[in-house]
Write a protein that holds these residues in place. Sequence first.
Motif, PDB file in Angstrom:
ATOM      1  N   SER A  41       0.739  -1.050   0.043  1.00  0.00           N
ATOM      2  CA  SER A  41       0.060   0.102   0.089  1.00  0.00           C
ATOM      3  C   SER A  41       0.741   1.344   0.079  1.00  0.00           C
ATOM      4  O   SER A  41       0.395   2.346   0.273  1.00  0.00           O
ATOM      5  N   TRP A  42       2.247   1.217  -0.599  1.00  0.00           N
ATOM      6  CA  TRP A  42       2.854   2.349  -0.239  1.00  0.00           C
ATOM      7  C   TRP A  42       4.192   2.192  -1.280  1.00  0.00           C
ATOM      8  O   TRP A  42       4.565   1.148  -1.655  1.00  0.00           O
ATOM      9  N   ASP A  98       3.053  -4.495   6.899  1.00  0.00           N
ATOM     10  CA  ASP A  98       2.824  -3.543   5.671  1.00  0.00           C
ATOM     11  C   ASP A  98       1.474  -4.171   5.187  1.00  0.00           C
ATOM     12  O   ASP A  98       1.416  -5.393   4.970  1.00  0.00           O
ATOM     13  N   PRO A  99       0.483  -3.574   4.925  1.00  0.00           N
ATOM     14  CA  PRO A  99       0.320  -1.936   5.005  1.00  0.00           C
ATOM     15  C   PRO A  99       0.401  -1.475   6.495  1.00  0.00           C
ATOM     16  O   PRO A  99      -0.054  -2.247   7.193  1.00  0.00           O
ATOM     17  N   LEU A 123       7.512   9.573  -1.429  1.00  0.00           N
ATOM     18  CA  LEU A 123       6.540   8.367  -0.666  1.00  0.00           C
ATOM     19  C   LEU A 123       5.179   8.672  -1.278  1.00  0.00           C
ATOM     20  O   LEU A 123       4.578   9.683  -1.406  1.00  0.00           O
ATOM     21  N   TRP A 157       8.040   3.829  -2.594  1.00  0.00           N
ATOM     22  CA  TRP A 157       8.940   5.017  -2.448  1.00  0.00           C
ATOM     23  C   TRP A 157       9.923   5.184  -3.719  1.00  0.00           C
ATOM     24  O   TRP A 157      10.405   4.167  -4.297  1.00  0.00           O
ATOM     25  N   SER A 177       0.772  11.735  -0.581  1.00  0.00           N
ATOM     26  CA  SER A 177       2.047  11.717  -1.048  1.00  0.00           C
ATOM     27  C   SER A 177       2.828  12.673  -0.325  1.00  0.00           C
ATOM     28  O   SER A 177       2.630  13.615   0.571  1.00  0.00           O
ATOM     29  N   LYS A 179      -5.320   8.455   0.001  1.00  0.00           N
ATOM     30  CA  LYS A 179      -3.636   8.404  -0.429  1.00  0.00           C
ATOM     31  C   LYS A 179      -2.930   9.845  -0.142  1.00  0.00           C
ATOM     32  O   LYS A 179      -3.632  10.964  -0.764  1.00  0.00           O
ATOM     33  N   VAL A 203       1.574   6.991   0.129  1.00  0.00           N
ATOM     34  CA  VAL A 203       0.959   6.133   1.176  1.00  0.00           C
ATOM     35  C   VAL A 203      -0.455   5.927   0.808  1.00  0.00           C
ATOM     36  O   VAL A 203      -1.217   6.943   0.894  1.00  0.00           O
ATOM     37  N   ASP A 204      -0.958   4.723   0.600  1.00  0.00           N
ATOM     38  CA  ASP A 204      -2.457   4.408   0.286  1.00  0.00           C
ATOM     39  C   ASP A 204      -2.933   3.734   1.572  1.00  0.00           C
ATOM     40  O   ASP A 204      -2.954   2.558   1.933  1.00  0.00           O
TER      41      ASP A 204
END
Length: 192
Positions: free
Chosen positions: A58-59, A81-82, A181, A61, A163, A161, A183-184
């Motif tokens: 879910s992320w 994770d997530p 990054l 980088w 950023s 989401k 991240v959701d």
Amino acid sequence: MKLSSFSLLPLALLPSINASFATDIFSYANSLVSSQSGEEARMHSQMSKDGPISIMDSWTWTNCGTAADVVQLKSIKVSPDPPVPGKNLTVTVDAEVLQVIEDGAYVDVTVKLGLIKLLQKEFDVCEEAKNANATVQCPVQKGPYSVSQTVELPKEIPKAKFSVAVRGFTVDDEDMVCLDLLVDFMKRPGSV
């Protein structure tokens, strides 16, 4: 909740803000998410495509730095994770420091929800490390580093989401690190 320090240089500098400030940001984000139309909620800022992209559940980088940057990121891992709002998150960063990092080094962090800027702040890297009693303190010597830090994520993080753009500089304003990054938090563990 002083969540971070230099030990998680790129990822956790954002959470070095205190708990009430983090809660305010995510509460604001939550209200924005609930007020946006479906089309607006799907919009997100474009991430840098300069470096290799590491995609997790879910992320993601992206190392947007160059081979001349003072900090060369090797990997960033999170557990679980997530990430789960309201739970502890352990972040492990592997990096190589190419030259001594002295007092005065700083990072500019920008957090966005879609196209809306939630936070833009400059953090003093050495001061954050000192305040968090991090294992890595300035001056940071050359060499490889593998550091882990556990932080508590605010439970107010909305299903959205985010950023995060991190741009770090030495005391002499030389490029130190560049990281993007995404991240959701729309994907929650156990959800379909």
